[in-house]
Design a protein around this motif. Structure first.
Motif, short mmCIF file in Angstrom:
data_model
loop_
_atom_site.label_atom_id
_atom_site.label_comp_id
_atom_site.label_asym_id
_atom_site.label_seq_id
_atom_site.Cartn_x
_atom_site.Cartn_y
_atom_site.Cartn_z
N TYR A 50 39.13 41.61 31.97
CA TYR A 50 38.93 42.68 32.95
C TYR A 50 39.10 44.06 32.34
O TYR A 50 38.96 45.06 33.04
N GLY A 109 42.38 38.68 42.83
CA GLY A 109 41.82 37.52 43.55
C GLY A 109 41.58 36.36 42.60
O GLY A 109 41.89 35.21 42.91
N LYS A 110 41.03 36.64 41.43
CA LYS A 110 40.75 35.59 40.44
C LYS A 110 42.04 34.94 39.94
O LYS A 110 42.11 33.72 39.79
N TYR A 166 41.61 46.75 41.50
CA TYR A 166 42.00 45.44 40.95
C TYR A 166 41.82 44.25 41.90
O TYR A 166 42.24 43.15 41.59
N GLY A 167 41.17 44.51 43.05
CA GLY A 167 40.98 43.44 44.03
C GLY A 167 40.39 42.19 43.41
O GLY A 167 40.88 41.07 43.61
N ASP A 168 39.36 42.38 42.61
CA ASP A 168 38.64 41.28 41.99
C ASP A 168 39.54 40.50 41.02
O ASP A 168 39.67 39.28 41.11
N ALA A 169 40.22 41.22 40.13
CA ALA A 169 41.07 40.59 39.12
C ALA A 169 42.23 39.83 39.78
O ALA A 169 42.52 38.68 39.42
#
Ligand SMILES: Nc1ncnc2c1ncn2[C@@H]1O[C@H](COP(=O)(O)OP(=O)(O)OP(=O)(O)O)[C@@H](O)[C@H]1O
Ligand SMILES: [Mg+2]
Length: 334
Positions: free
Chosen positions: A279, A317-318, A312-315
């Motif tokens: 990321y 969440g992953k 950082y929502g995506d990171a």
């Protein structure tokens, strides 16, 4: 194995004009068959009162205590004496009789059961062997180290073959190495005999080493309880934070602070490396600890990521989708 429901205990005022001490204010607790359950809390929180109520050394003011399906609070004194054979107890200060040998101390509890003398003898040899003191049977307590005395205390508690062992600060007077060996003994008795153990401690190390479940008592109330690994995954769990003290470092204003908890195989994942490689996040480690919690490798990390959490929502969440526990401590640090 042990069910405590709505347990209250008040002590009468110490002086004529003083007020009652409300030591327990409605305790509910469930200890499953075969588990080691730790109750932690500060001095005066009510820990000893609680454990002494479990075998009715202390009469509850109200509430019920059920051990192995039997409601102890409903028993007569004579019935209670019989029921207590199924519940062993060990104490911080061992409480051994100095004028009796080790074997005689262990046999003491068996005298009330009416077991014949030679059977008592055989049983004390057997149980002293189990705690590693077979060769000290005819010694006196003053000739033993603290750790050995506690082994005698444990042997005495187990002589009557109880299903449940209660322990009030059994390792609190011992040095760290001796503590470790007593904890190992308790753990092996738990596995080999299927012994259910309810223990009181103010040492988080004890919880970390051997407890399956834990509860925190504050001012006569249980404020947190459950499976230890589960608690480590609970937001703002005081027990989790006490198990993994990460220091006070909170990072810089405007940045995102997250805490990550990982257990089992995830403990081998290079989490920080992934965040930066996959990321491109510039991660700053504020605190980290990896511990063995009842033989599971568990870790906790506090990380600082530059800027607001929105990036950082995506990171996050992953990370969560891989089974990691991620808690956002401050959306934007003040
Ligand atoms: N026999 C007693 N008579 C009156 N008050 C008592 C008695 N025993 C305990 N208390 C009070 O009840 C409260 C809880 O005491 P308890 O001994 O259960 O605490 P604890 O958590 O075991 O503390 P510690 O870690 O110091 O052993 C305290 O306020 C204490 O002063
Ligand atoms: Mg106490």
């Amino acid at each position: 194995m042990i069910t405590i429901s709505d347990l209250h205990k008040s002590y009468p005022p110490r002086t004529g004009r003083g007020s009652e001490v409300e030591a327990l204010k409605g305790i509910n607790l469930e200890v499953k068959d075969g588990e080691i359950y730790g109750v932690v809390g500060q001095s005066g929180a009510g820990k000893s009162t609680l454990i002494r109520c479990v075998n009715l050394l202390e009469r509850p003011t109200s509430g019920h205590i059920t051990v192995a399906g039997q409601d102890l609070t409903a028993l007569s004194d004579a019935e209670l004496r019989v029921a207590r054979h199924g519940i062993g107890m060990v104490f911080q200060h061992f409480n051994l009789l100095s004028s009796r040998t080790i074997a005689q101390n262990v046999e003491l509890g068996l005298e009330i059961t009416g077991l014949a003398r030679n059977r008592r003898h055989a049983r004390s040899r057997e149980i002293l062997d189990l705690v590693g003191l077979a060769d000290r049977a005819s010694a006196y307590p003053s000739q033993l180290s603290g750790g050995q005395k506690q082994r005698v205390g444990i042997a005495r508690a187990l002589a009557g073959n109880p299903k449940v062992l209660l322990s009030d600060e059994a390792t609190s007077s011992l040095d760290p190495e001796t503590t470790e060996s007593i904890l190992e003994l308790l753990k092996s008795l738990n596995t080999e005999l299927g012994l259910t153990i309810l223990l009181i401690t103010h040492e988080m190390e004890v919880v970390k080493r051997i407890c399956d479940s834990a509860a925190l008592i504050e001012d006569g109330r249980i404020v947190e309880s459950g499976n230890v690994i589960g608690l480590l995954n609970t937001p703002r769990s005081k027990i989790a934070h006490a198990l993994f003290p990460l220091g006070e470092s909170r990072g810089e204003a405007g940045n995102t602070i997250i805490e990550i908890m990982y257990a089992g195989h995830l403990a081998d994942e290079p989490i920080v490396g992934r965040l930066s490689r996959e990321y491109g996040i510039d991660v700053n480690i504020l605190g980290a600890a990896v511990e063995l919690v009842s033989d599971h490798r568990v870790g906790r990390m506090r990380l600082e990521l530059p800027g607001p959490v929105s990036a950082y929502g995506d990171a996050i969440g992953k990370l969560r989708s891989t089974g990691l526990y991620v808690e956002v401590l401050s959306e934007v640090a003040a």
